[in-house]
Design an enzyme around this catalytic site. Structure first.
Site, PDB file in Angstrom:
ATOM      1  N   LYS A  48       0.832  -1.213   0.000  1.00  0.00           N
ATOM      2  CA  LYS A  48       0.000   0.000   0.000  1.00  0.00           C
ATOM      3  C   LYS A  48       0.863   1.259   0.000  1.00  0.00           C
ATOM      4  O   LYS A  48       0.643   2.181  -0.783  1.00  0.00           O
ATOM      5  CB  LYS A  48      -0.931   0.029   1.232  1.00  0.00           C
ATOM      6  CG  LYS A  48      -1.838  -1.182   1.346  1.00  0.00           C
ATOM      7  CD  LYS A  48      -2.745  -1.093   2.564  1.00  0.00           C
ATOM      8  CE  LYS A  48      -2.020  -1.073   3.902  1.00  0.00           C
ATOM      9  NZ  LYS A  48      -1.270  -2.306   4.194  1.00  0.00           N
TER      10      LYS A  48
ATOM     11  N   ARG B 139      -9.041   0.894   9.151  1.00  0.00           N
ATOM     12  CA  ARG B 139      -8.515  -0.418   9.521  1.00  0.00           C
ATOM     13  C   ARG B 139      -9.453  -1.174  10.453  1.00  0.00           C
ATOM     14  O   ARG B 139      -9.143  -2.299  10.844  1.00  0.00           O
ATOM     15  CB  ARG B 139      -7.199  -0.199  10.269  1.00  0.00           C
ATOM     16  CG  ARG B 139      -5.986  -0.874   9.689  1.00  0.00           C
ATOM     17  CD  ARG B 139      -4.813  -0.389  10.522  1.00  0.00           C
ATOM     18  NE  ARG B 139      -3.619  -1.125  10.326  1.00  0.00           N
ATOM     19  CZ  ARG B 139      -2.581  -0.706   9.593  1.00  0.00           C
ATOM     20  NH1 ARG B 139      -2.641   0.424   8.936  1.00  0.00           N
ATOM     21  NH2 ARG B 139      -1.488  -1.430   9.536  1.00  0.00           N
TER      22      ARG B 139
ATOM     23  N   ARG C  37      11.755  -5.677   4.847  1.00  0.00           N
ATOM     24  CA  ARG C  37      11.472  -4.260   4.542  1.00  0.00           C
ATOM     25  C   ARG C  37      12.467  -3.372   5.282  1.00  0.00           C
ATOM     26  O   ARG C  37      12.821  -3.622   6.434  1.00  0.00           O
ATOM     27  CB  ARG C  37      10.041  -3.905   5.003  1.00  0.00           C
ATOM     28  CG  ARG C  37       9.754  -2.406   4.936  1.00  0.00           C
ATOM     29  CD  ARG C  37       8.277  -2.082   4.933  1.00  0.00           C
ATOM     30  NE  ARG C  37       7.583  -2.426   6.171  1.00  0.00           N
ATOM     31  CZ  ARG C  37       6.275  -2.248   6.360  1.00  0.00           C
ATOM     32  NH1 ARG C  37       5.518  -1.747   5.388  1.00  0.00           N
ATOM     33  NH2 ARG C  37       5.727  -2.584   7.509  1.00  0.00           N
TER      34      ARG C  37
ATOM     35  N   ARG D 102      11.935  -1.633  10.989  1.00  0.00           N
ATOM     36  CA  ARG D 102      10.933  -1.247  11.985  1.00  0.00           C
ATOM     37  C   ARG D 102      10.765  -2.315  13.060  1.00  0.00           C
ATOM     38  O   ARG D 102      10.763  -3.503  12.749  1.00  0.00           O
ATOM     39  CB  ARG D 102       9.576  -1.002  11.291  1.00  0.00           C
ATOM     40  CG  ARG D 102       9.509   0.315  10.573  1.00  0.00           C
ATOM     41  CD  ARG D 102       8.288   0.474   9.698  1.00  0.00           C
ATOM     42  NE  ARG D 102       7.049  -0.083  10.233  1.00  0.00           N
ATOM     43  CZ  ARG D 102       5.884  -0.043   9.591  1.00  0.00           C
ATOM     44  NH1 ARG D 102       5.805   0.530   8.397  1.00  0.00           N
ATOM     45  NH2 ARG D 102       4.808  -0.557  10.129  1.00  0.00           N
TER      46      ARG D 102
ATOM     47  N   ARG E 163       0.427  -8.791  13.909  1.00  0.00           N
ATOM     48  CA  ARG E 163      -0.271  -7.816  13.045  1.00  0.00           C
ATOM     49  C   ARG E 163      -1.129  -8.513  11.995  1.00  0.00           C
ATOM     50  O   ARG E 163      -2.197  -8.019  11.639  1.00  0.00           O
ATOM     51  CB  ARG E 163       0.761  -6.905  12.362  1.00  0.00           C
ATOM     52  CG  ARG E 163       1.339  -5.881  13.337  1.00  0.00           C
ATOM     53  CD  ARG E 163       2.638  -5.305  12.843  1.00  0.00           C
ATOM     54  NE  ARG E 163       2.500  -4.540  11.633  1.00  0.00           N
ATOM     55  CZ  ARG E 163       3.452  -4.409  10.722  1.00  0.00           C
ATOM     56  NH1 ARG E 163       4.614  -5.020  10.881  1.00  0.00           N
ATOM     57  NH2 ARG E 163       3.264  -3.668   9.670  1.00  0.00           N
TER      58      ARG E 163
HETATM   59  P1  ADP Z   1       1.890  -1.397   7.520  1.00  0.00           P
HETATM   60  O1  ADP Z   1       2.275  -0.423   6.429  1.00  0.00           O
HETATM   61  O2  ADP Z   1       2.903  -2.449   7.688  1.00  0.00           O
HETATM   62  O3  ADP Z   1       0.527  -1.953   7.346  1.00  0.00           O
HETATM   63  P2  ADP Z   1       1.395   0.926   9.072  1.00  0.00           P
HETATM   64  O4  ADP Z   1       2.559   1.826   8.934  1.00  0.00           O
HETATM   65  O5  ADP Z   1       0.177   1.201   8.255  1.00  0.00           O
HETATM   66  O6  ADP Z   1       1.888  -0.561   8.854  1.00  0.00           O
HETATM   67  O7  ADP Z   1       0.923   0.883  10.586  1.00  0.00           O
HETATM   68  C1  ADP Z   1       1.842   0.664  11.614  1.00  0.00           C
HETATM   69  C2  ADP Z   1       1.106   0.652  12.955  1.00  0.00           C
HETATM   70  O8  ADP Z   1       0.475   1.937  13.171  1.00  0.00           O
HETATM   71  C3  ADP Z   1      -0.042  -0.348  13.092  1.00  0.00           C
HETATM   72  O9  ADP Z   1       0.419  -1.646  13.440  1.00  0.00           O
HETATM   73  C4  ADP Z   1      -0.850   0.296  14.206  1.00  0.00           C
HETATM   74  O10 ADP Z   1      -0.201   0.143  15.472  1.00  0.00           O
HETATM   75  C5  ADP Z   1      -0.766   1.774  13.846  1.00  0.00           C
HETATM   76  N1  ADP Z   1      -1.844   2.165  12.898  1.00  0.00           N
HETATM   77  C6  ADP Z   1      -1.674   2.580  11.622  1.00  0.00           C
HETATM   78  N2  ADP Z   1      -2.855   2.859  11.054  1.00  0.00           N
HETATM   79  C7  ADP Z   1      -3.797   2.600  11.991  1.00  0.00           C
HETATM   80  C8  ADP Z   1      -5.217   2.669  12.020  1.00  0.00           C
HETATM   81  N3  ADP Z   1      -5.910   3.054  10.939  1.00  0.00           N
HETATM   82  N4  ADP Z   1      -5.852   2.337  13.157  1.00  0.00           N
HETATM   83  C9  ADP Z   1      -5.173   1.952  14.256  1.00  0.00           C
HETATM   84  N5  ADP Z   1      -3.841   1.853  14.304  1.00  0.00           N
HETATM   85  C10 ADP Z   1      -3.146   2.171  13.186  1.00  0.00           C
HETATM   86  P1  ADP Z   2       2.264  -1.849   3.219  1.00  0.00           P
HETATM   87  O1  ADP Z   2       2.265  -0.340   3.206  1.00  0.00           O
HETATM   88  O2  ADP Z   2       1.026  -2.418   2.582  1.00  0.00           O
HETATM   89  O3  ADP Z   2       2.547  -2.430   4.551  1.00  0.00           O
HETATM   90  P2  ADP Z   2       4.832  -1.613   1.798  1.00  0.00           P
HETATM   91  O4  ADP Z   2       4.555  -0.756   0.615  1.00  0.00           O
HETATM   92  O5  ADP Z   2       5.530  -1.005   2.943  1.00  0.00           O
HETATM   93  O6  ADP Z   2       3.439  -2.338   2.266  1.00  0.00           O
HETATM   94  O7  ADP Z   2       5.620  -2.900   1.285  1.00  0.00           O
HETATM   95  C1  ADP Z   2       6.008  -3.928   2.194  1.00  0.00           C
HETATM   96  C2  ADP Z   2       7.338  -4.519   1.743  1.00  0.00           C
HETATM   97  O8  ADP Z   2       7.132  -5.236   0.522  1.00  0.00           O
HETATM   98  C3  ADP Z   2       8.411  -3.468   1.431  1.00  0.00           C
HETATM   99  O9  ADP Z   2       9.662  -4.016   1.772  1.00  0.00           O
HETATM  100  C4  ADP Z   2       8.296  -3.275  -0.067  1.00  0.00           C
HETATM  101  O10 ADP Z   2       9.537  -2.865  -0.661  1.00  0.00           O
HETATM  102  C5  ADP Z   2       7.925  -4.679  -0.525  1.00  0.00           C
HETATM  103  N1  ADP Z   2       7.091  -4.700  -1.725  1.00  0.00           N
HETATM  104  C6  ADP Z   2       6.170  -3.781  -2.134  1.00  0.00           C
HETATM  105  N2  ADP Z   2       5.610  -4.160  -3.311  1.00  0.00           N
HETATM  106  C7  ADP Z   2       6.181  -5.351  -3.636  1.00  0.00           C
HETATM  107  C8  ADP Z   2       6.035  -6.266  -4.735  1.00  0.00           C
HETATM  108  N3  ADP Z   2       5.176  -6.024  -5.736  1.00  0.00           N
HETATM  109  N4  ADP Z   2       6.794  -7.382  -4.739  1.00  0.00           N
HETATM  110  C9  ADP Z   2       7.668  -7.629  -3.732  1.00  0.00           C
HETATM  111  N5  ADP Z   2       7.859  -6.824  -2.674  1.00  0.00           N
HETATM  112  C10 ADP Z   2       7.133  -5.691  -2.619  1.00  0.00           C
END
Ligand code: ADP
Ligand code: ADP
Length: 216
Positions: free
Chosen positions: A13, A87, A126, A155, A166
């Site tokens: 995303k 979420r 990542r 992270r 998660r």
């Molecule tokens: P990822 O990209 O791996 O999905 P995020 O950066 O979106 O992780 O979120 C990291 C953390 O921030 C989540 O595990 C949660 O603790 C908090 N968080 C992010 N977005 C939300 C949300 N919409 N509601 C509640 N907690 C959130």
């Molecule tokens: P989210 O915001 O949904 O948690 P991220 O954009 O942070 O996801 O991506 C999670 C991990 O996967 C990062 O290390 C990113 O570089 C990798 N990634 C993103 N898109 C792809 C893909 N199409 N194939 C393989 N790895 C990917």
């Protein structure tokens, strides 16, 4: 145009929202990034959410909704792409009502589909660059040679135990959001596997189908 990305942690995303923001002048609104910024700046919000983020637990809905409301208001409810929000079902209901109140409904939701078994590998490899906000993957999207390795962050919530937690939170709290969004907003399912550029193309095609690319 107002968009939201939907999908589990690691679906891509953030990666795709950043690309869309860079190419089409959207503001990328990531609740995770907003919370991490607050933690870095040691604000009251940051202190409140630090432990929750580390443990991979969700921040309470009222706190999260308030952060989003402030951000969307600052943007005049235009040209944003949400990432990581909503979420929970409660967040989704709040968002739909809030946007309706401001006469600014979401145009489309893009759901990135990636099998769960790929997600652990994506998250554990990542790395993020706090200076530029770039998201890397050590194998699939490696950082360029001129980015010093010591600047890159692994992270704390991308450690295996937190990742597993998660993904459980996603199944319990976030997966049910899909039905709420589908009932109210155009909902596109996009295959999130394969090279990053190919996923970007599929996202572009979904948006083009919604509006016509020139209308973005
Ligand atoms: P990822 O990209 O791996 O999905 P995020 O950066 O979106 O992780 O979120 C990291 C953390 O921030 C989540 O595990 C949660 O603790 C908090 N968080 C992010 N977005 C939300 C949300 N919409 N509601 C509640 N907690 C959130
Ligand atoms: P989210 O915001 O949904 O948690 P991220 O954009 O942070 O996801 O991506 C999670 C991990 O996967 C990062 O290390 C990113 O570089 C990798 N990634 C993103 N898109 C792809 C893909 N199409 N194939 C393989 N790895 C990917």
């Amino acid at each position: 145009m107002r968009l939201a990305f939907f999908g589990p942690p690691g679906a891509g995303k953030g990666t795709q929202a950043k690309r869309l923001a860079a190419h089409h002048d959207f503001t990328h609104v990531s609740t995770g990034d907003l919370f991490r910024e607050a933690i870095h700046d040691q604000t009251a919000l940051g202190e409140q959410v630090d432990g929750l983020l580390k443990a991979g637990q969700l921040v309470p809905d009222d706190v999260t909704n308030a952060v989003v409301a402030e951000k969307l208001e600052a943007l005049g409810y235009e040209r944003f792409v949400l990432d990581g929000f909503p979420r929970t079902v409660e967040q989704a209901r709040w968002l739909l009502a809030h946007l309706a109140e401001h006469d600014a409904p979401l145009d489309a939701v893009i759901s990135l589909r990636v099998p769960h078994e790929d997600l652990v590998g994506r998250l554990s490899r990542r790395r993020t660059d706090p200076e530029t906000g770039s998201i890397y993957h050590l194998d699939f999207n490696p950082p360029p040679a001129d980015v010093p390795a010591e600047r890159l962050v692994h992270r704390p919530d991308d450690q295996p135990d937190a990742v597993r937690h998660r993904l459980g939170v996603y199944d319990d709290e976030t997966a049910p959001v899909e039905a709420v969004l589908r009932a109210h907003v155009r909902f596109f399912e996009v295959d999130g596997t394969g090279p990053l550029d190919e996923v970007q193309e599929r996202v572009g095609e979904a948006i083009a189908e919604d509006r016509g690319l020139s209308g973005i």
